[in-house]
Design a protein around this motif. Sequence first.
Motif, PDB file in Angstrom:
ATOM      1  N   PHE A  17       2.554  35.571  49.927  1.00 42.71           N
ATOM      2  CA  PHE A  17       3.174  36.726  50.581  1.00 42.71           C
ATOM      3  C   PHE A  17       3.559  37.780  49.551  1.00 42.71           C
ATOM      4  O   PHE A  17       3.290  38.967  49.734  1.00 42.71           O
ATOM      5  N   VAL A  18       4.170  37.360  48.463  1.00 46.11           N
ATOM      6  CA  VAL A  18       4.550  38.289  47.393  1.00 46.11           C
ATOM      7  C   VAL A  18       3.307  39.011  46.874  1.00 46.11           C
ATOM      8  O   VAL A  18       3.326  40.228  46.655  1.00 46.11           O
ATOM      9  N   GLU A  19       2.230  38.291  46.713  1.00 47.13           N
ATOM     10  CA  GLU A  19       0.981  38.870  46.212  1.00 47.13           C
ATOM     11  C   GLU A  19       0.399  39.876  47.213  1.00 47.13           C
ATOM     12  O   GLU A  19      -0.079  40.948  46.827  1.00 47.13           O
ATOM     13  N   ARG A  20       0.454  39.559  48.501  1.00 46.49           N
ATOM     14  CA  ARG A  20      -0.058  40.491  49.514  1.00 46.49           C
ATOM     15  C   ARG A  20       0.782  41.766  49.554  1.00 46.49           C
ATOM     16  O   ARG A  20       0.243  42.867  49.686  1.00 46.49           O
ATOM     17  N   VAL A  21       2.104  41.628  49.423  1.00 44.98           N
ATOM     18  CA  VAL A  21       2.982  42.803  49.375  1.00 44.98           C
ATOM     19  C   VAL A  21       2.645  43.624  48.130  1.00 44.98           C
ATOM     20  O   VAL A  21       2.568  44.859  48.183  1.00 44.98           O
ATOM     21  N   TYR A  22       2.401  42.938  47.018  1.00 42.05           N
ATOM     22  CA  TYR A  22       2.041  43.624  45.773  1.00 42.05           C
ATOM     23  C   TYR A  22       0.730  44.398  45.934  1.00 42.05           C
ATOM     24  O   TYR A  22       0.634  45.563  45.548  1.00 42.05           O
ATOM     25  N   ARG A  23      -0.272  43.768  46.520  1.00 42.54           N
ATOM     26  CA  ARG A  23      -1.571  44.439  46.692  1.00 42.54           C
ATOM     27  C   ARG A  23      -1.451  45.660  47.603  1.00 42.54           C
ATOM     28  O   ARG A  23      -2.085  46.676  47.373  1.00 42.54           O
ATOM     29  N   MET A  24      -0.627  45.556  48.633  1.00 45.96           N
ATOM     30  CA  MET A  24      -0.502  46.653  49.583  1.00 45.96           C
ATOM     31  C   MET A  24       0.379  47.789  49.052  1.00 45.96           C
ATOM     32  O   MET A  24       0.093  48.955  49.292  1.00 45.96           O
ATOM     33  N   MET A  60      14.104  38.571  50.620  1.00 41.61           N
ATOM     34  CA  MET A  60      13.333  37.871  51.645  1.00 41.61           C
ATOM     35  C   MET A  60      11.848  37.853  51.286  1.00 41.61           C
ATOM     36  O   MET A  60      11.166  36.855  51.489  1.00 41.61           O
ATOM     37  N   VAL A  61      11.362  38.958  50.722  1.00 45.12           N
ATOM     38  CA  VAL A  61       9.969  38.993  50.280  1.00 45.12           C
ATOM     39  C   VAL A  61       9.784  38.000  49.141  1.00 45.12           C
ATOM     40  O   VAL A  61       8.836  37.213  49.131  1.00 45.12           O
ATOM     41  N   GLN A  62      10.699  38.002  48.175  1.00 49.85           N
ATOM     42  CA  GLN A  62      10.618  37.072  47.042  1.00 49.85           C
ATOM     43  C   GLN A  62      10.565  35.619  47.508  1.00 49.85           C
ATOM     44  O   GLN A  62       9.875  34.795  46.916  1.00 49.85           O
ATOM     45  N   LEU A  63      11.314  35.316  48.554  1.00 49.92           N
ATOM     46  CA  LEU A  63      11.385  33.943  49.051  1.00 49.92           C
ATOM     47  C   LEU A  63      10.256  33.612  50.025  1.00 49.92           C
ATOM     48  O   LEU A  63      10.186  32.493  50.541  1.00 49.92           O
ATOM     49  N   GLU A  66       8.149  35.719  55.331  1.00 49.90           N
ATOM     50  CA  GLU A  66       7.287  36.731  55.934  1.00 49.90           C
ATOM     51  C   GLU A  66       7.667  37.076  57.369  1.00 49.90           C
ATOM     52  O   GLU A  66       7.921  38.240  57.692  1.00 49.90           O
ATOM     53  N   ASP A  67       7.682  36.103  58.246  1.00 51.03           N
ATOM     54  CA  ASP A  67       7.993  36.387  59.650  1.00 51.03           C
ATOM     55  C   ASP A  67       9.378  37.001  59.806  1.00 51.03           C
ATOM     56  O   ASP A  67       9.566  37.938  60.582  1.00 51.03           O
ATOM     57  N   GLU A  68      10.340  36.472  59.074  1.00 53.23           N
ATOM     58  CA  GLU A  68      11.721  36.968  59.186  1.00 53.23           C
ATOM     59  C   GLU A  68      11.821  38.428  58.734  1.00 53.23           C
ATOM     60  O   GLU A  68      12.441  39.247  59.401  1.00 53.23           O
ATOM     61  N   VAL A  69      11.224  38.756  57.583  1.00 58.48           N
ATOM     62  CA  VAL A  69      11.346  40.117  57.064  1.00 58.48           C
ATOM     63  C   VAL A  69      10.555  41.103  57.916  1.00 58.48           C
ATOM     64  O   VAL A  69      10.967  42.243  58.105  1.00 58.48           O
ATOM     65  N   LEU A  70       9.428  40.669  58.474  1.00 61.64           N
ATOM     66  CA  LEU A  70       8.633  41.568  59.316  1.00 61.64           C
ATOM     67  C   LEU A  70       9.285  41.803  60.673  1.00 61.64           C
ATOM     68  O   LEU A  70       8.893  42.718  61.398  1.00 61.64           O
ATOM     69  N   ARG A  71      10.293  41.005  61.020  1.00 62.65           N
ATOM     70  CA  ARG A  71      11.010  41.175  62.282  1.00 62.65           C
ATOM     71  C   ARG A  71      12.341  41.905  62.106  1.00 62.65           C
ATOM     72  O   ARG A  71      13.100  42.044  63.065  1.00 62.65           O
ATOM     73  N   THR A  72      12.629  42.386  60.915  1.00 61.45           N
ATOM     74  CA  THR A  72      13.896  43.098  60.709  1.00 61.45           C
ATOM     75  C   THR A  72      13.814  44.516  61.261  1.00 61.45           C
ATOM     76  O   THR A  72      12.752  45.143  61.255  1.00 61.45           O
ATOM     77  N   LYS A  73      14.955  45.005  61.711  1.00 55.37           N
ATOM     78  CA  LYS A  73      15.060  46.406  62.121  1.00 55.37           C
ATOM     79  C   LYS A  73      14.975  47.307  60.896  1.00 55.37           C
ATOM     80  O   LYS A  73      14.518  48.438  60.978  1.00 55.37           O
ATOM     81  N   THR A  74      15.444  46.786  59.780  1.00 59.53           N
ATOM     82  CA  THR A  74      15.571  47.584  58.564  1.00 59.53           C
ATOM     83  C   THR A  74      14.271  48.242  58.144  1.00 59.53           C
ATOM     84  O   THR A  74      14.273  49.423  57.773  1.00 59.53           O
ATOM     85  N   VAL A  97       7.480  49.512  49.285  1.00 58.01           N
ATOM     86  CA  VAL A  97       7.522  48.136  49.786  1.00 58.01           C
ATOM     87  C   VAL A  97       7.854  48.162  51.284  1.00 58.01           C
ATOM     88  O   VAL A  97       7.199  47.474  52.077  1.00 58.01           O
ATOM     89  N   MET A  98       8.851  48.967  51.672  1.00 64.70           N
ATOM     90  CA  MET A  98       9.222  49.079  53.092  1.00 64.70           C
ATOM     91  C   MET A  98       8.030  49.547  53.921  1.00 64.70           C
ATOM     92  O   MET A  98       7.763  49.020  55.001  1.00 64.70           O
ATOM     93  N   ASP A  99       7.305  50.536  53.410  1.00 59.88           N
ATOM     94  CA  ASP A  99       6.142  51.049  54.123  1.00 59.88           C
ATOM     95  C   ASP A  99       5.061  49.976  54.254  1.00 59.88           C
ATOM     96  O   ASP A  99       4.455  49.822  55.315  1.00 59.88           O
ATOM     97  N   ALA A 100       4.836  49.217  53.185  1.00 59.78           N
ATOM     98  CA  ALA A 100       3.857  48.125  53.226  1.00 59.78           C
ATOM     99  C   ALA A 100       4.265  47.081  54.267  1.00 59.78           C
ATOM    100  O   ALA A 100       3.412  46.565  55.008  1.00 59.78           O
ATOM    101  N   LEU A 101       5.560  46.782  54.338  1.00 63.58           N
ATOM    102  CA  LEU A 101       6.046  45.808  55.317  1.00 63.58           C
ATOM    103  C   LEU A 101       5.839  46.311  56.745  1.00 63.58           C
ATOM    104  O   LEU A 101       5.521  45.527  57.642  1.00 63.58           O
TER     105      LEU A 101
END
Length: 193
Positions: A17-24, A60-63, A66-74, A97-101
Amino acid sequence: MSETVNLSQVQRDHSDFVERVYRMSGQDVRKCYQCGKCSAGCAVHRCEGFDVSPNRVMRMVQLGMEDEVLRTKTIWTCVLCSTCTARCPRDIDIARVMDALRIMSKKKNITEYAKTANIFHQMFMDNIAKWGRMYEFSFIVGYTLKTGYGLSLVDLGPQTLLKGNLAFFPPKTKNRGVIKEIMENIERMEGEK
């Protein structure tokens, strides 16, 4: 032995997940050491639309949550102003990072909070087109009526108006016609895509 295998799988999932966030995003969230400067400087962190702070999103991304962070309102409430990015001592572009999420969330069809973000964006752009700059009073009233967000701020309205921190009347903007023309050109260009 099976616990070790499970732990190993969890570690792979985290790093994937960290790697996918990094690539995006092009941002290495592993550099974040949770100083909290992003959250302390965030203009909308205390709004009711934020359910977790920006530094918690990073954690959350570091840990690998994925599902939890992608479901945040933030991730949808973030206005991408880049104040967090400017304050980050590790030079992480948190707004990217927020935009990638957001993009990842849409790809997984987790969009329960995307609607209010789209309303915010459209109202913001309409406000600029109409007034030539942001007319906060009109925006706040309209956004609250359309989404229900901001109702907790109703008590602050009269105080803010009386102190002069919020203009009751729209701003007088020079060259409003030029700004309107720019906005129309943007709409035309988007329609051609």
